[in-house]
Design a protein around this motif. Structure first.
Motif, PDB file in Angstrom:
ATOM      1  N   PRO A  40      27.196  41.130  28.736  1.00  0.00           N
ATOM      2  CA  PRO A  40      26.655  41.937  27.632  1.00  0.00           C
ATOM      3  C   PRO A  40      26.401  43.373  28.097  1.00  0.00           C
ATOM      4  O   PRO A  40      25.867  43.596  29.179  1.00  0.00           O
ATOM      5  CB  PRO A  40      25.337  41.238  27.291  1.00  0.00           C
ATOM      6  N   GLY A  41      26.835  44.327  27.309  1.00  0.00           N
ATOM      7  CA  GLY A  41      26.628  45.734  27.637  1.00  0.00           C
ATOM      8  C   GLY A  41      27.679  46.325  28.562  1.00  0.00           C
ATOM      9  O   GLY A  41      27.649  47.515  28.861  1.00  0.00           O
ATOM     10  N   GLN A  42      28.622  45.522  29.014  1.00  0.00           N
ATOM     11  CA  GLN A  42      29.656  46.004  29.927  1.00  0.00           C
ATOM     12  C   GLN A  42      30.651  46.849  29.142  1.00  0.00           C
ATOM     13  O   GLN A  42      31.055  46.490  28.044  1.00  0.00           O
ATOM     14  CB  GLN A  42      30.352  44.797  30.562  1.00  0.00           C
ATOM     15  N   VAL A  43      31.066  48.001  29.708  1.00  0.00           N
ATOM     16  CA  VAL A  43      32.023  48.870  29.024  1.00  0.00           C
ATOM     17  C   VAL A  43      33.401  48.854  29.683  1.00  0.00           C
ATOM     18  O   VAL A  43      34.397  49.137  29.038  1.00  0.00           O
ATOM     19  CB  VAL A  43      31.501  50.324  28.908  1.00  0.00           C
ATOM     20  N   LEU A  44      33.464  48.544  30.968  1.00  0.00           N
ATOM     21  CA  LEU A  44      34.736  48.464  31.683  1.00  0.00           C
ATOM     22  C   LEU A  44      35.105  47.001  31.909  1.00  0.00           C
ATOM     23  O   LEU A  44      34.232  46.160  32.109  1.00  0.00           O
ATOM     24  CB  LEU A  44      34.645  49.159  33.042  1.00  0.00           C
ATOM     25  N   THR A  45      36.405  46.718  31.909  1.00  0.00           N
ATOM     26  CA  THR A  45      36.871  45.366  32.175  1.00  0.00           C
ATOM     27  C   THR A  45      38.051  45.407  33.138  1.00  0.00           C
ATOM     28  O   THR A  45      38.819  46.381  33.137  1.00  0.00           O
ATOM     29  CB  THR A  45      37.242  44.627  30.875  1.00  0.00           C
ATOM     30  N   LEU A  46      38.177  44.378  33.941  1.00  0.00           N
ATOM     31  CA  LEU A  46      39.300  44.235  34.860  1.00  0.00           C
ATOM     32  C   LEU A  46      40.515  43.775  34.072  1.00  0.00           C
ATOM     33  O   LEU A  46      40.425  42.867  33.254  1.00  0.00           O
ATOM     34  CB  LEU A  46      38.954  43.210  35.948  1.00  0.00           C
ATOM     35  N   ILE A  47      41.657  44.392  34.338  1.00  0.00           N
ATOM     36  CA  ILE A  47      42.900  44.009  33.685  1.00  0.00           C
ATOM     37  C   ILE A  47      43.889  43.611  34.781  1.00  0.00           C
ATOM     38  O   ILE A  47      44.268  44.435  35.609  1.00  0.00           O
ATOM     39  CB  ILE A  47      43.469  45.164  32.837  1.00  0.00           C
ATOM     40  N   GLY A  48      44.280  42.356  34.788  1.00  0.00           N
ATOM     41  CA  GLY A  48      45.250  41.896  35.779  1.00  0.00           C
ATOM     42  C   GLY A  48      44.605  41.476  37.086  1.00  0.00           C
ATOM     43  O   GLY A  48      43.407  41.187  37.155  1.00  0.00           O
ATOM     44  N   ASP A  49      45.431  41.462  38.126  1.00  0.00           N
ATOM     45  CA  ASP A  49      45.009  40.991  39.441  1.00  0.00           C
ATOM     46  C   ASP A  49      44.429  42.112  40.288  1.00  0.00           C
ATOM     47  O   ASP A  49      44.673  43.291  40.041  1.00  0.00           O
ATOM     48  CB  ASP A  49      46.208  40.400  40.203  1.00  0.00           C
ATOM     49  N   VAL A  50      43.696  41.709  41.316  1.00  0.00           N
ATOM     50  CA  VAL A  50      43.272  42.612  42.373  1.00  0.00           C
ATOM     51  C   VAL A  50      44.232  42.351  43.523  1.00  0.00           C
ATOM     52  O   VAL A  50      44.394  41.212  43.957  1.00  0.00           O
ATOM     53  CB  VAL A  50      41.822  42.338  42.815  1.00  0.00           C
ATOM     54  N   THR A  51      44.910  43.403  43.984  1.00  0.00           N
ATOM     55  CA  THR A  51      45.878  43.235  45.068  1.00  0.00           C
ATOM     56  C   THR A  51      45.463  44.077  46.268  1.00  0.00           C
ATOM     57  O   THR A  51      44.708  45.038  46.135  1.00  0.00           O
ATOM     58  CB  THR A  51      47.298  43.646  44.628  1.00  0.00           C
ATOM     59  N   GLY A  52      45.977  43.683  47.423  1.00  0.00           N
ATOM     60  CA  GLY A  52      45.658  44.413  48.641  1.00  0.00           C
ATOM     61  C   GLY A  52      46.889  44.610  49.493  1.00  0.00           C
ATOM     62  O   GLY A  52      47.800  43.786  49.503  1.00  0.00           O
ATOM     63  N   GLU A 172      52.253  43.698  51.885  1.00  0.00           N
ATOM     64  CA  GLU A 172      51.981  44.286  50.573  1.00  0.00           C
ATOM     65  C   GLU A 172      51.743  43.204  49.533  1.00  0.00           C
ATOM     66  O   GLU A 172      52.168  42.071  49.686  1.00  0.00           O
ATOM     67  CB  GLU A 172      53.173  45.134  50.123  1.00  0.00           C
ATOM     68  N   ASN A 173      51.094  43.612  48.446  1.00  0.00           N
ATOM     69  CA  ASN A 173      50.897  42.773  47.266  1.00  0.00           C
ATOM     70  C   ASN A 173      50.208  41.443  47.544  1.00  0.00           C
ATOM     71  O   ASN A 173      50.628  40.398  47.035  1.00  0.00           O
ATOM     72  CB  ASN A 173      52.219  42.546  46.523  1.00  0.00           C
ATOM     73  N   ASN A 174      49.169  41.447  48.322  1.00  0.00           N
ATOM     74  CA  ASN A 174      48.342  40.264  48.516  1.00  0.00           C
ATOM     75  C   ASN A 174      47.448  40.127  47.303  1.00  0.00           C
ATOM     76  O   ASN A 174      46.665  41.027  47.007  1.00  0.00           O
ATOM     77  CB  ASN A 174      47.465  40.420  49.775  1.00  0.00           C
ATOM     78  N   ILE A 175      47.587  39.035  46.577  1.00  0.00           N
ATOM     79  CA  ILE A 175      46.750  38.815  45.394  1.00  0.00           C
ATOM     80  C   ILE A 175      45.467  38.145  45.838  1.00  0.00           C
ATOM     81  O   ILE A 175      45.497  37.054  46.415  1.00  0.00           O
ATOM     82  CB  ILE A 175      47.490  37.995  44.338  1.00  0.00           C
ATOM     83  N   LEU A 176      44.340  38.805  45.573  1.00  0.00           N
ATOM     84  CA  LEU A 176      43.054  38.226  45.917  1.00  0.00           C
ATOM     85  C   LEU A 176      42.722  37.129  44.908  1.00  0.00           C
ATOM     86  O   LEU A 176      42.986  37.276  43.722  1.00  0.00           O
ATOM     87  CB  LEU A 176      41.970  39.294  45.963  1.00  0.00           C
ATOM     88  N   LEU A 177      42.140  36.065  45.402  1.00  0.00           N
ATOM     89  CA  LEU A 177      41.909  34.862  44.597  1.00  0.00           C
ATOM     90  C   LEU A 177      40.543  34.897  43.934  1.00  0.00           C
ATOM     91  O   LEU A 177      39.544  35.206  44.582  1.00  0.00           O
ATOM     92  CB  LEU A 177      42.024  33.637  45.491  1.00  0.00           C
ATOM     93  N   PRO A 178      40.497  34.558  42.633  1.00  0.00           N
ATOM     94  CA  PRO A 178      39.188  34.514  41.959  1.00  0.00           C
ATOM     95  C   PRO A 178      38.335  33.373  42.498  1.00  0.00           C
ATOM     96  O   PRO A 178      38.849  32.433  43.091  1.00  0.00           O
ATOM     97  CB  PRO A 178      39.538  34.289  40.487  1.00  0.00           C
ATOM     98  N   LEU A 179      37.043  33.482  42.277  1.00  0.00           N
ATOM     99  CA  LEU A 179      36.122  32.445  42.740  1.00  0.00           C
ATOM    100  C   LEU A 179      36.398  31.134  42.072  1.00  0.00           C
ATOM    101  O   LEU A 179      36.754  30.980  40.993  1.00  0.00           O
ATOM    102  CB  LEU A 179      34.671  32.853  42.462  1.00  0.00           C
TER     103      LEU A 179
END
Length: 179
Positions: A40-52, A172-179
């Motif tokens: 609630p109240g959040q204005v930014l959102t993550l879109i897609g994956d987090v890569t490293g 390259e392109n290591n996809i970090l895994l969600p919890l």
């Protein structure tokens, strides 16, 4: 009366046997895709994956992710956000690169790209725009370590991204895994 009871019992036994004797496979619970919950109240959102991307030696040095606006949120001046990085060893506040755009040196963050930019190029996140942000913390992220990235906008609840580094780190392109 006795034959009516036997008929009823026979129909119940037949129904139980018929229920278990179908050719359909039982469907188990469907796994829900990992999605970050918008607070609630959040204005930014993550879109897609987090890569490293990594260095030689199997540790991630830069992390890249896309942010957009939560539907109905007011535009956000990206020059006024603060980004924090935390892993199981350290926490740090990252500084923006000069001009806010470009590849960040260690201890910094930068905007790499803007998708669906509205109007003239600026650092204001609006409508359906997506900003690709890259962070370069001072500490390297080894395999299987938990990391949290907090993107705090001037207003609203911060965007908190929690991920695990993959068990095997590629260049390259290591996809970090969600919890």
């Amino acid at each position: 009366m006795k034959w009516q009871s036997l008929l009823l019992i026979g129909m119940l036994i037949g129904a139980v046997l018929a229920a278990g004797c179908t050719d359909e496979e039982a469907t188990g619970p469907v796994a829900q895709p990992a999605v970050d919950v918008v607070q609630p109240g959040q204005v930014l959102t993550l879109i897609g994956d987090v890569t490293g991307n990594s260095l030689a030696g199997g540790a991630i040095d830069t992390l890249t992710f896309n942010v957009g606006l939560v539907p109905g949120a007011a535009p956000v001046d990206m020059e006024k956000i603060t980004i924090y990085y935390a892993d199981t060893i350290q926490t740090e506040t990252l500084v923006p690169v000069s001009g806010f755009r470009g590849n960040p040196p260690q201890g910094a963050w930068g905007i790499l790209n803007v998708t669906d930019e509205v109007g003239q190029p600026n650092d204001r996140l609006e409508d359906r725009e997506q900003f690709t942000i890259q962070i370069n913390p001072r500490a390297y992220l080894p395999a299987k370590r938990l990391v949290a990235i907090v993107v705090r906008s001037p207003t609203g609840t911060p965007l908190t991204i929690r991920r695990f580094a993959p068990p095997t780190i590629l260049k390259e392109n290591n996809i970090l895994l969600p919890l």
